[in-house]
Design an enzyme around this catalytic site. Sequence first.
Site, PDB file in Angstrom:
ATOM      1  N   LYS A  89       0.863  -1.191   0.000  1.00  0.00           N
ATOM      2  CA  LYS A  89       0.000   0.000   0.000  1.00  0.00           C
ATOM      3  C   LYS A  89       0.887   1.224   0.000  1.00  0.00           C
ATOM      4  O   LYS A  89       1.830   1.327   0.782  1.00  0.00           O
ATOM      5  CB  LYS A  89      -0.875  -0.002   1.269  1.00  0.00           C
ATOM      6  CG  LYS A  89      -1.801   1.202   1.368  1.00  0.00           C
ATOM      7  CD  LYS A  89      -3.081   0.980   0.595  1.00  0.00           C
ATOM      8  CE  LYS A  89      -3.873   2.263   0.354  1.00  0.00           C
ATOM      9  NZ  LYS A  89      -3.468   2.982  -0.896  1.00  0.00           N
ATOM     10  N   GLN A 110       7.291   3.866   3.809  1.00  0.00           N
ATOM     11  CA  GLN A 110       5.874   3.473   3.867  1.00  0.00           C
ATOM     12  C   GLN A 110       5.683   2.194   4.685  1.00  0.00           C
ATOM     13  O   GLN A 110       4.664   2.025   5.351  1.00  0.00           O
ATOM     14  CB  GLN A 110       5.357   3.268   2.432  1.00  0.00           C
ATOM     15  CG  GLN A 110       3.842   3.325   2.295  1.00  0.00           C
ATOM     16  CD  GLN A 110       3.308   4.740   2.203  1.00  0.00           C
ATOM     17  OE1 GLN A 110       3.855   5.572   1.504  1.00  0.00           O
ATOM     18  NE2 GLN A 110       2.223   5.019   2.923  1.00  0.00           N
ATOM     19  N   LYS A 113       5.578   3.391   8.268  1.00  0.00           N
ATOM     20  CA  LYS A 113       4.402   4.250   8.445  1.00  0.00           C
ATOM     21  C   LYS A 113       3.131   3.407   8.532  1.00  0.00           C
ATOM     22  O   LYS A 113       2.318   3.572   9.440  1.00  0.00           O
ATOM     23  CB  LYS A 113       4.311   5.200   7.250  1.00  0.00           C
ATOM     24  CG  LYS A 113       3.187   6.215   7.330  1.00  0.00           C
ATOM     25  CD  LYS A 113       2.935   6.919   5.989  1.00  0.00           C
ATOM     26  CE  LYS A 113       4.174   7.612   5.463  1.00  0.00           C
ATOM     27  NZ  LYS A 113       3.855   8.501   4.304  1.00  0.00           N
ATOM     28  N   LYS A 125       5.387   1.783  -3.198  1.00  0.00           N
ATOM     29  CA  LYS A 125       5.303   3.142  -3.760  1.00  0.00           C
ATOM     30  C   LYS A 125       5.535   3.044  -5.253  1.00  0.00           C
ATOM     31  O   LYS A 125       6.203   2.109  -5.716  1.00  0.00           O
ATOM     32  CB  LYS A 125       6.382   4.043  -3.140  1.00  0.00           C
ATOM     33  CG  LYS A 125       6.084   5.523  -3.277  1.00  0.00           C
ATOM     34  CD  LYS A 125       5.173   6.019  -2.178  1.00  0.00           C
ATOM     35  CE  LYS A 125       4.708   7.425  -2.409  1.00  0.00           C
ATOM     36  NZ  LYS A 125       4.011   7.969  -1.234  1.00  0.00           N
ATOM     37  N   GLY A 164      -2.705   8.369  -4.214  1.00  0.00           N
ATOM     38  CA  GLY A 164      -2.058   9.584  -4.710  1.00  0.00           C
ATOM     39  C   GLY A 164      -0.797   9.949  -3.936  1.00  0.00           C
ATOM     40  O   GLY A 164      -0.490   9.378  -2.886  1.00  0.00           O
ATOM     41  N   ASP A 165      -0.074  10.880  -4.485  1.00  0.00           N
ATOM     42  CA  ASP A 165       1.089  11.515  -3.839  1.00  0.00           C
ATOM     43  C   ASP A 165       1.316  12.772  -4.687  1.00  0.00           C
ATOM     44  O   ASP A 165       0.381  13.255  -5.341  1.00  0.00           O
ATOM     45  CB  ASP A 165       2.309  10.573  -3.837  1.00  0.00           C
ATOM     46  CG  ASP A 165       3.429  11.057  -2.911  1.00  0.00           C
ATOM     47  OD1 ASP A 165       3.344  10.824  -1.693  1.00  0.00           O
ATOM     48  OD2 ASP A 165       4.385  11.696  -3.393  1.00  0.00           O
ATOM     49  N   THR A 208      -4.446  13.679   5.153  1.00  0.00           N
ATOM     50  CA  THR A 208      -3.028  13.817   5.511  1.00  0.00           C
ATOM     51  C   THR A 208      -2.812  15.118   6.288  1.00  0.00           C
ATOM     52  O   THR A 208      -2.155  15.136   7.337  1.00  0.00           O
ATOM     53  CB  THR A 208      -2.133  13.766   4.259  1.00  0.00           C
ATOM     54  OG1 THR A 208      -2.525  12.649   3.466  1.00  0.00           O
ATOM     55  CG2 THR A 208      -0.678  13.634   4.637  1.00  0.00           C
ATOM     56  N   ASN A 239      -2.166  19.211  -1.857  1.00  0.00           N
ATOM     57  CA  ASN A 239      -3.190  18.547  -1.058  1.00  0.00           C
ATOM     58  C   ASN A 239      -2.870  18.562   0.437  1.00  0.00           C
ATOM     59  O   ASN A 239      -3.717  18.943   1.264  1.00  0.00           O
ATOM     60  CB  ASN A 239      -3.350  17.101  -1.556  1.00  0.00           C
ATOM     61  CG  ASN A 239      -4.230  16.275  -0.650  1.00  0.00           C
ATOM     62  OD1 ASN A 239      -3.762  15.550   0.213  1.00  0.00           O
ATOM     63  ND2 ASN A 239      -5.535  16.419  -0.809  1.00  0.00           N
ATOM     64  N   SER A 375      -6.774   5.889   3.812  1.00  0.00           N
ATOM     65  CA  SER A 375      -6.841   4.946   2.687  1.00  0.00           C
ATOM     66  C   SER A 375      -7.210   3.556   3.192  1.00  0.00           C
ATOM     67  O   SER A 375      -7.985   2.836   2.558  1.00  0.00           O
ATOM     68  CB  SER A 375      -5.490   4.875   1.975  1.00  0.00           C
ATOM     69  OG  SER A 375      -5.300   5.974   1.122  1.00  0.00           O
TER      70      SER A 375
HETATM   71  P1  NDP Z   1       0.768  17.909  -4.324  1.00  0.00           P
HETATM   72  O1  NDP Z   1       1.217  17.533  -5.677  1.00  0.00           O
HETATM   73  O2  NDP Z   1      -0.666  18.144  -4.079  1.00  0.00           O
HETATM   74  O3  NDP Z   1       1.570  19.190  -3.803  1.00  0.00           O
HETATM   75  C1  NDP Z   1       2.958  19.215  -3.792  1.00  0.00           C
HETATM   76  C2  NDP Z   1       3.411  20.576  -3.317  1.00  0.00           C
HETATM   77  O4  NDP Z   1       4.817  20.554  -3.151  1.00  0.00           O
HETATM   78  C3  NDP Z   1       3.113  21.657  -4.335  1.00  0.00           C
HETATM   79  O5  NDP Z   1       2.857  22.860  -3.683  1.00  0.00           O
HETATM   80  C4  NDP Z   1       4.412  21.706  -5.112  1.00  0.00           C
HETATM   81  O6  NDP Z   1       4.639  22.908  -5.821  1.00  0.00           O
HETATM   82  C5  NDP Z   1       5.409  21.558  -3.983  1.00  0.00           C
HETATM   83  N1  NDP Z   1       6.696  21.135  -4.509  1.00  0.00           N
HETATM   84  C6  NDP Z   1       6.940  20.138  -5.395  1.00  0.00           C
HETATM   85  N2  NDP Z   1       8.250  20.073  -5.674  1.00  0.00           N
HETATM   86  C7  NDP Z   1       8.843  21.042  -4.956  1.00  0.00           C
HETATM   87  C8  NDP Z   1      10.174  21.479  -4.814  1.00  0.00           C
HETATM   88  N3  NDP Z   1      11.179  20.898  -5.491  1.00  0.00           N
HETATM   89  N4  NDP Z   1      10.424  22.517  -3.965  1.00  0.00           N
HETATM   90  C9  NDP Z   1       9.413  23.108  -3.300  1.00  0.00           C
HETATM   91  N5  NDP Z   1       8.134  22.741  -3.402  1.00  0.00           N
HETATM   92  C10 NDP Z   1       7.858  21.723  -4.213  1.00  0.00           C
HETATM   93  O7  NDP Z   1       1.309  16.744  -3.376  1.00  0.00           O
HETATM   94  P2  NDP Z   1       0.868  16.382  -1.880  1.00  0.00           P
HETATM   95  O8  NDP Z   1       0.406  17.590  -1.168  1.00  0.00           O
HETATM   96  O9  NDP Z   1      -0.010  15.185  -1.965  1.00  0.00           O
HETATM   97  O10 NDP Z   1       2.252  15.892  -1.259  1.00  0.00           O
HETATM   98  C11 NDP Z   1       3.115  16.761  -0.533  1.00  0.00           C
HETATM   99  C12 NDP Z   1       4.077  15.930   0.304  1.00  0.00           C
HETATM  100  O11 NDP Z   1       3.330  15.150   1.245  1.00  0.00           O
HETATM  101  C13 NDP Z   1       4.932  14.927  -0.466  1.00  0.00           C
HETATM  102  O12 NDP Z   1       6.185  14.840   0.157  1.00  0.00           O
HETATM  103  C14 NDP Z   1       4.178  13.622  -0.289  1.00  0.00           C
HETATM  104  O13 NDP Z   1       5.029  12.513  -0.426  1.00  0.00           O
HETATM  105  C15 NDP Z   1       3.669  13.779   1.129  1.00  0.00           C
HETATM  106  N6  NDP Z   1       2.520  12.971   1.509  1.00  0.00           N
HETATM  107  C16 NDP Z   1       1.366  13.001   0.781  1.00  0.00           C
HETATM  108  C17 NDP Z   1       0.269  12.253   1.179  1.00  0.00           C
HETATM  109  C18 NDP Z   1      -1.031  12.318   0.475  1.00  0.00           C
HETATM  110  O14 NDP Z   1      -1.977  11.680   0.947  1.00  0.00           O
HETATM  111  N7  NDP Z   1      -1.184  13.053  -0.603  1.00  0.00           N
HETATM  112  C19 NDP Z   1       0.338  11.374   2.359  1.00  0.00           C
HETATM  113  C20 NDP Z   1       1.582  11.474   3.092  1.00  0.00           C
HETATM  114  C21 NDP Z   1       2.622  12.238   2.646  1.00  0.00           C
HETATM  115  P3  NDP Z   1       4.546  22.928  -7.428  1.00  0.00           P
HETATM  116  O15 NDP Z   1       3.093  23.078  -7.726  1.00  0.00           O
HETATM  117  O16 NDP Z   1       5.382  24.089  -7.833  1.00  0.00           O
HETATM  118  O17 NDP Z   1       5.111  21.631  -7.932  1.00  0.00           O
HETATM  119  O1  2IT Z   2       3.048   8.944   1.465  1.00  0.00           O
HETATM  120  C1  2IT Z   2       1.903   8.512   1.693  1.00  0.00           C
HETATM  121  O2  2IT Z   2       1.609   7.969   2.756  1.00  0.00           O
HETATM  122  C2  2IT Z   2       0.888   8.686   0.644  1.00  0.00           C
HETATM  123  N1  2IT Z   2       1.184   9.297  -0.380  1.00  0.00           N
HETATM  124  C3  2IT Z   2      -0.483   8.108   0.829  1.00  0.00           C
HETATM  125  C4  2IT Z   2      -0.484   6.641   0.513  1.00  0.00           C
HETATM  126  C5  2IT Z   2      -1.830   5.986   0.478  1.00  0.00           C
HETATM  127  O3  2IT Z   2      -1.839   4.802   0.128  1.00  0.00           O
HETATM  128  O4  2IT Z   2      -2.854   6.590   0.785  1.00  0.00           O
END
Ligand code: NDP
Ligand code: 2IT
Length: 443
Positions: A89, A110, A113, A125, A164-165, A208, A239, A375
Amino acid sequence: MTDLKVLYETVKKRNPNDAEFLQAVEEVFESLNVIADVHPEKLDDDVLYRLVEPERQIIFRVPWIDDQGKMQVNRGFRVQFNSAIGPYKGGLRFHPSVNISIIKFLGFEQVFKNSLTTLPMGGGKGGSDFDPKGKSDGEVMRFCQSFMTELYRHIGANTDVPAGDIGVGAREIGYLFGQYKRIQNEFTGVLTGKGLSYGGSLVRTEATGYGLCYFTEAMLKDKGTDFTDKTVVLSGSGNVAIYACQKAQQLGAKVVTMSDSNGFIYDPNGIDLDTVKEIKEVRRGRIKEYVEKHPEATYTEGARPWAIPCDIALPCAIQNELGLDDAKELVKNGVMAVCEGANMPTTPDAIHYLLENKVLYAPGKASNAGGVACSGLEMSQNAEHLSWTFEDVDKKLKDIMVSIFNTCRDTAKEYGHPDQYVVGANIAGYLKVAEAMKAQGCV
Ligand code: NDP
Ligand code: 2IT
């Protein structure tokens, strides 16, 4: 007993070019060294040598046709890291920086986690170096369909459940799900983060960011304080960042920054989240557009927000976005807590500096586990063909985050490192997976 130094050298030799993966392994090994001091019998070769080697790594070609009719080729990945406690997952990341090292580090984290969530999920992943930015909906759809045309044979509701991520949100999950269903002729909970009209769970969008704040709140409460009137500096505007901002505001904090990969905004009056949501969720625009509507705010190009004074910092963008100099700046300005919404956003030297300076530090594998936990709740709802209410899921999410905090705190204390939640998270995550691996023999 395993000599972790020797094992680390083996991992390095086997993965010479995978800097992010090695960084993630080194952090976990630092905590496992603590087990070696207290309970050496709990570390054994049989488990550890397998733990650092993914069960399966899939790399594939993803050809697709752009709007000009030209063939494009990207690379697709799925790393199925560990299935000891449940089906693989973990999310899919679509970002130009994606390579095997990044997918392996994310898959490795992961595993721990998912173990901490208490739900039965293994770790995996995937993703691609495809950049959804600036692409039309048609291009994104054709890419997702091609990606799934290979991925479908490796996944399944009881095998591997992607989500997603970065760069993968509701739009991408919809296209991926549609293609899976078409190829397999099966409507099943094979992906999470689905839309509410086709098997998604309430709260998954928020999970998240909300979960990060629930964890942070539990940590603050444990120290006799809370979010009320705290100044929060937050990075990202995707997100995780948007819903972390929303929950922190609901809990009484003032969030003053958000960012994207181009720069950050600082609004001393507190971020107006409706404006951010309109820019990011509706128009897929850039964060700098915020200042057009809010002239009292400033936009700084090419910088990160860590020099803005705050009580709490929530990095919610990407790995290694908060380095040693940033940590020094935060400490100088009196930061109390750094809690990770992103995966591995804080560099190892910055983590050490924060801990040395008594800053409360929450590692992503614990504090951002709310996304994957929700999830897991989506998988349960799919399995019983029911949908739970927002309040129901939100309460379960909060309970899980508080329990993860308690586990991190209690384990850290039990192993002689009180308040070092990173030690607690790695040890607790490891012990459960190790027990399951041992019970299942040499597989
Ligand atoms: P999104 O794609 O929704 O948002 C990513 C954000 O990070 C955007 O604002 C993006 O800006 C910015 N970003 C990307 N690359 C860079 C960079 N090189 N320097 C600075 N900012 C950057 O992704 P999420 O919000 O889903 O994910 C954000 C983080 O959280 C990641 O590390 C992800 O692995 C982690 N995460 C996500 C989960 C989820 O459920 N979605 C769960 C747990 C962890 P830009 O638009 O310019 O690219
Ligand atoms: O980094 C993470 O934990 C995620 N992007 C969410 C993974 C998931 O299966 O919901």
